[in-house]
Design a protein around this motif. Structure first.
Motif, PDB file in Angstrom:
ATOM      1  N   UNK A  43       0.847  -1.202   0.000  1.00 34.36           N
ATOM      2  CA  UNK A  43       0.000   0.000   0.000  1.00 34.36           C
ATOM      3  C   UNK A  43       0.886   1.257   0.000  1.00 34.36           C
ATOM      4  N   UNK A  44       1.943   1.261   0.814  1.00 32.11           N
ATOM      5  CA  UNK A  44       2.815   2.431   0.850  1.00 32.11           C
ATOM      6  C   UNK A  44       3.492   2.657  -0.507  1.00 32.11           C
ATOM      7  N   UNK A  45       3.889   1.543  -1.158  1.00 32.98           N
ATOM      8  CA  UNK A  45       4.490   1.660  -2.487  1.00 32.98           C
ATOM      9  C   UNK A  45       3.478   2.199  -3.490  1.00 32.98           C
ATOM     10  N   UNK A  46       2.228   1.724  -3.382  1.00 30.85           N
ATOM     11  CA  UNK A  46       1.187   2.175  -4.310  1.00 30.85           C
ATOM     12  C   UNK A  46       0.896   3.664  -4.144  1.00 30.85           C
ATOM     13  N   UNK A  47       0.825   4.136  -2.898  1.00 30.96           N
ATOM     14  CA  UNK A  47       0.605   5.561  -2.627  1.00 30.96           C
ATOM     15  C   UNK A  47       1.775   6.375  -3.179  1.00 30.96           C
ATOM     16  N   UNK A  48       2.969   5.832  -2.982  1.00 26.80           N
ATOM     17  CA  UNK A  48       4.183   6.522  -3.448  1.00 26.80           C
ATOM     18  C   UNK A  48       4.161   6.695  -4.960  1.00 26.80           C
ATOM     19  N   UNK A  49       3.547   5.748  -5.672  1.00 28.33           N
ATOM     20  CA  UNK A  49       3.499   5.785  -7.137  1.00 28.33           C
ATOM     21  C   UNK A  49       2.307   6.593  -7.661  1.00 28.33           C
ATOM     22  N   UNK A  50       1.549   7.228  -6.781  1.00 27.28           N
ATOM     23  CA  UNK A  50       0.462   8.105  -7.201  1.00 27.28           C
ATOM     24  C   UNK A  50      -0.900   7.468  -7.246  1.00 27.28           C
ATOM     25  N   UNK A  51      -1.039   6.264  -6.789  1.00 25.02           N
ATOM     26  CA  UNK A  51      -2.337   5.610  -6.755  1.00 25.02           C
ATOM     27  C   UNK A  51      -3.118   6.048  -5.523  1.00 25.02           C
ATOM     28  N   UNK A  52      -4.460   5.869  -5.560  1.00 24.40           N
ATOM     29  CA  UNK A  52      -5.359   6.208  -4.452  1.00 24.40           C
ATOM     30  C   UNK A  52      -5.224   7.676  -4.050  1.00 24.40           C
ATOM     31  N   UNK A  53      -5.344   8.592  -4.986  1.00 23.37           N
ATOM     32  CA  UNK A  53      -5.183  10.024  -4.670  1.00 23.37           C
ATOM     33  C   UNK A  53      -6.188  10.464  -3.614  1.00 23.37           C
ATOM     34  N   UNK A  54      -5.700  11.339  -2.737  1.00 21.47           N
ATOM     35  CA  UNK A  54      -6.567  11.868  -1.690  1.00 21.47           C
ATOM     36  C   UNK A  54      -6.615  11.007  -0.449  1.00 21.47           C
ATOM     37  N   UNK A  55      -5.957   9.863  -0.451  1.00 20.27           N
ATOM     38  CA  UNK A  55      -5.979   8.980   0.711  1.00 20.27           C
ATOM     39  C   UNK A  55      -4.556   8.771   1.211  1.00 20.27           C
ATOM     40  N   UNK A  56      -4.436   8.702   2.563  1.00 15.93           N
ATOM     41  CA  UNK A  56      -3.138   8.350   3.140  1.00 15.93           C
ATOM     42  C   UNK A  56      -2.988   6.833   3.117  1.00 15.93           C
ATOM     43  N   UNK A  57      -1.755   6.393   3.251  1.00 13.99           N
ATOM     44  CA  UNK A  57      -1.514   4.948   3.265  1.00 13.99           C
ATOM     45  C   UNK A  57      -2.260   4.281   4.417  1.00 13.99           C
ATOM     46  N   UNK A  58      -2.280   4.966   5.598  1.00 17.54           N
ATOM     47  CA  UNK A  58      -2.946   4.380   6.758  1.00 17.54           C
ATOM     48  C   UNK A  58      -4.445   4.279   6.531  1.00 17.54           C
ATOM     49  N   UNK A  59      -5.021   5.318   5.957  1.00 12.12           N
ATOM     50  CA  UNK A  59      -6.473   5.317   5.736  1.00 12.12           C
ATOM     51  C   UNK A  59      -6.869   4.238   4.726  1.00 12.12           C
ATOM     52  N   UNK A  60      -6.151   4.151   3.616  1.00 15.44           N
ATOM     53  CA  UNK A  60      -6.484   3.151   2.613  1.00 15.44           C
ATOM     54  C   UNK A  60      -6.289   1.728   3.171  1.00 15.44           C
ATOM     55  N   UNK A  61      -5.169   1.536   3.922  1.00 15.19           N
ATOM     56  CA  UNK A  61      -4.881   0.209   4.472  1.00 15.19           C
ATOM     57  C   UNK A  61      -5.977  -0.223   5.433  1.00 15.19           C
ATOM     58  N   UNK A  62      -6.411   0.675   6.307  1.00 16.96           N
ATOM     59  CA  UNK A  62      -7.463   0.329   7.276  1.00 16.96           C
ATOM     60  C   UNK A  62      -8.750  -0.045   6.562  1.00 16.96           C
TER      61      UNK A  62
END
Length: 704
Positions: free
Chosen positions: A66-85
């Motif tokens: 999830x952290x790698x995906x956020x880093x690559x620009x996926x899931x805009x508007x969401x933090x890694x913690x929020x998306x993971x939960x």
């Protein structure tokens, strides 16, 4: 994910099949384990989220992905913690087997549709599809969904059954896919593995090759088709070319089915072996107590209806001595040979079992008369009397047998075995290597024997044993030349108990070792105080030779008493020499080197053999009293005595005659050149305090 990345998770042939399915999928695919670690994925999954292939690894935790995906620009508007939960909650809420779908935004404004289903034992199987363009076209979306569902059905079946032989058929009964284990189990030709091959064609081939489902082929096919038509699960086991195959039938939602095929031959063999071991003795392969009692229970109704049977309890004589002196390996080999001999004495319908140690039981049925059981028992005794050759050792044991008859001595297993055991106890108490029928009142005799065994322990603790000494009279010296130490026991309730009654009990319980040690020490102490140079003779039981400290015990008894080793004579019986044991021979030679004399007691009984006299340089031979008893009634007795005297003279051994009770016997022994006599003519055994008086008078004065 390619097969090599799966490591040992799958076999190579299975990995190839799975890789082909994964890499040809038109969408991204991955599997998350129950503890949220990446189990497998394909290239499309990496492409959809822009994951560099070297950044995704087997076992990678979800939070790292999830952290790698956020880093690559996926899931805009969401933090890694929020998306993971949110994503973990979505997965955890879907573990009932249903397929759940959701959409998420990826880099570049793309829309990714994910679908996940929970597979027990595997985790969440997740598909990812870029539906950015398809969202605008409803018809295209529906078509892609149907294709996705069909792919998922096939994928689920392959993933969940990949470890076994697998075959998948569509609703028309045509082969869709199979794996290599399926081909290997049935040795199917390639022509029958092509997609589209009919179920009937494959079954026809298997039946032609000898498949046996335990029923007629037509009946088996009707059963399978009924399951297919009803969409039912099913399981069956069949034989194919000496192998046992378990088949499980799993219906699919489109009307087809998946079958898994598992070779359970070794499993069934192991189960059969476990069942066998539960009811058989592992060493001899004979039935054990459990199996024997089941056989006994099965005939109880027959006994109640009048059938006659016999139960024999068999005990190997002297086995414990062999096992302790020659070792457990020899003991085990002896048990195997003895079991084979016992089996050779039985009839076809008899049941022979080993119920523990050197104890066996035999069920004989049917019989017409007691003599039928006696004949079998007699064969057992005679068969076991023959020596055994075990690893270069010539071993003689023997067997004692107790017999209980049904219905006279009992009609149930417990009673018959108890009474046969009582009869066995009687046979052993009568000298072993014989058989005895059960008789009423044996319980009292057994209780008497057990009272003796208990009393022996008490007597040893209370030091209530005592010694008596019977003189040995030298015919050349015409005087008492020594004494034999004899053990006496006065029981507080039963009075004087014969050594012939309590010595066997002491040997069987092992108490003869501490009792014998006491006798040795006490005899040496008493002899040290005699006014002359008379020797003292002490009997050693074969059981005492099991004690590795026997030499040290003798040495210490001499040291403590101050008695010269040349005045101590140790008497052994031929039963010790029945065991050709290097350890016993070494002990005897060490004792003789110490200066102690060694004599063979009771020569002429049992397995008397001249080879025994060659096995060890004895100082003395003691002729058994039975020859003296038969001296006048049997001329051959005197001839044997003369031969033994001559043999002793030739070998440099002195000869003592036991049981001399009359003047005529004395004169005969003088005439024949006997070295020494022992018996009531000279004196009965006397207490230590009477020895001085006995030495002061002429013991033959009253015999003149």
């Amino acid at each position: 994910m390619i097969a090599t990345e799966l490591g040992t998770a799958f076999r190579s042939d299975e990995a190839l099949l799975l890789d082909a399915a994964l890499e040809t999928m038109p969408y991204g695919f991955c599997v998350w384990s129950p503890d949220f670690r990446l189990v497998m994925w394909n290239r499309n999954y990496c492409s959809l989220y822009g994951f560099p292939p070297d950044r995704i690894t087997l076992g990678m935790p979800l939070d790292a992905v999830v952290r790698l995906s956020i880093e690559l620009g996926n899931h805009p508007g969401l933090s890694a913690e929020a998306f993971l939960t949110a994503y973990k909650k979505e997965l955890l809420d879907n573990r009932g087997g249903a397929r759940a779908k959701s959409q998420e935004r990826a880099s570049g404004g793309r829309v990714i549709e994910t679908g996940h289903v929970f597979a027990p034992g595997l985790g969440w199987v997740v598909t990812h599809e870029d539906v950015t363009e398809e969202i605008a076209t409803s018809e295209l979306v529906q078509r892609r969904k149907r294709e996705l569902e069909r792919q998922n059905m096939r994928l689920d079946a392959a993933v969940n059954n990949i470890s076994q032989g697998l075959s998948m058929f569509d609703a028309m009964g045509r082969l869709v896919i199979s794996n290599q284990p399926f081909q290997r189990i049935y040795e199917l030709p390639e022509t029958l593995l092509a997609p589209g091959t009919t179920f009937d064609a494959i079954m026809a081939y298997l039946f032609a090759q000898g498949m046996n489902p335990g029923t007629a082929p037509d009946a088996y096919l009707r059963w399978r088709r009924t399951m297919i038509a009803n969409g039912e699960f099913g399981k069956t086991v069949h034989e194919f070319r000496n192998r046992t195959i378990m088949v499980q039938h799993h219906p699919t939602r489109d009307g087809g089915w998946v079958t898994t095929h598992e070779d359970i031959t070794e499993q069934r063999q192991q189960e059969a072996r476990i069942r066998h071991l539960a009811r058989h003795d592992a060493l001899t392969e004979l039935p054990n107590r459990i199996q024997f009692l089941e056989e006994m229970a099965a005939i109880e109704p027959l006994i109640e209806r009048g059938e006659k049977a016999a139960v024999l309890c068999v005990d190997l004589d002297h086995f414990k001595l062999i096992n302790d002196t020659l070792g457990h390996a020899v003991g085990d080999a002896l048990l195997k040979q003895a079991s084979a001999r016992l089996w050779g004495t039985t009839r076809e319908n008899d049941v022979l079992a080993r119920i523990g140690g050197d104890e066996f039981t035999l069920l004989i049925r049917p019989i017409e008369r007691p003599s039928d059981a006696a004949a079998v028992a007699d064969r057992i005794v005679k068969a076991m009397a023959m020596p055994f050759s075990i690893e270069g050792n010539l071993v003689s044991i023997g067997a004692s047998v107790g017999i209980a008859l049904a219905p006279d001595d009992g009609s149930d297993a417990d009673t018959l075995m108890k009474n046969a055991d009582l009869a066995l106890y009687k046979a052993k108490s009568e000298g072993r290597s014989t058989f005895h029928f059960f008789e009423p009142g044996m319980d009292a005799a057994i209780q008497k024997r057990r009272t003796i065994e208990t009393g022996l322990r008490t007597a040893l603790e209370d030091k209530s044993f005592r010694l008596a000494f019977q003189p040995l009279f030298g015919l050349r010296e015409n005087r008492i030349t020594g004494f034999e130490a004899l053990l006496r026991w006065h029981h507080p309730e039963r009075g004087e108990i014969s050594p012939g009654e309590f010595i066997p009990a002491a040997e069987e319980t092992g108490l003869i070792v501490p009792i014998g040690d006491w006798v040795l020490r006490e005899a040496c102490k008493v002899a040290a105080g005699w006014p002359g140079r008379q020797r003292v003779a002490v009997n050693l039981s074969p059981v005492q030779f099991k004690n590795p400290q026997l030499y040290e015990t003798v040495q210490q008894a001499l040291a403590d008493s101050g008695l010269s080793p040349s005045r101590l004579e140790l008497e052994i019986t031929e039963s010790l020499l029945l065991i050709d044991n290097d350890s016993n021979a070494r002990t005897l030679h060490r004792l003789r080197a110490l200066g102690v004399r060694v004599s063979m007691d009771d020569f002429g009984t049992g397995y008397s053999s001249l080879s025994y006299l060659r096995s060890f340089p004895f100082d003395r031979i003691k002729i058994d009293r039975s020859f003296m008893r038969d001296l006048e009634s049997r001329p051959d007795s005197r001839a044997i005595i003369r031969a033994v005297i001559g043999l002793g003279r030739s070998l440099g051994m002195q000869v003592t005659a036991e049981g001399v009770e009359t003047r005529e016997q004395l004169d005969a022994m003088r005439e024949d050149g006997m070295t020494e006599i022992q018996g009531f003519l000279i004196s009965a055994a006397v207490p230590p305090e009477a020895i001085a008086g006995l030495l002061a008078r002429d013991p033959l004065a009253s015999a003149r």
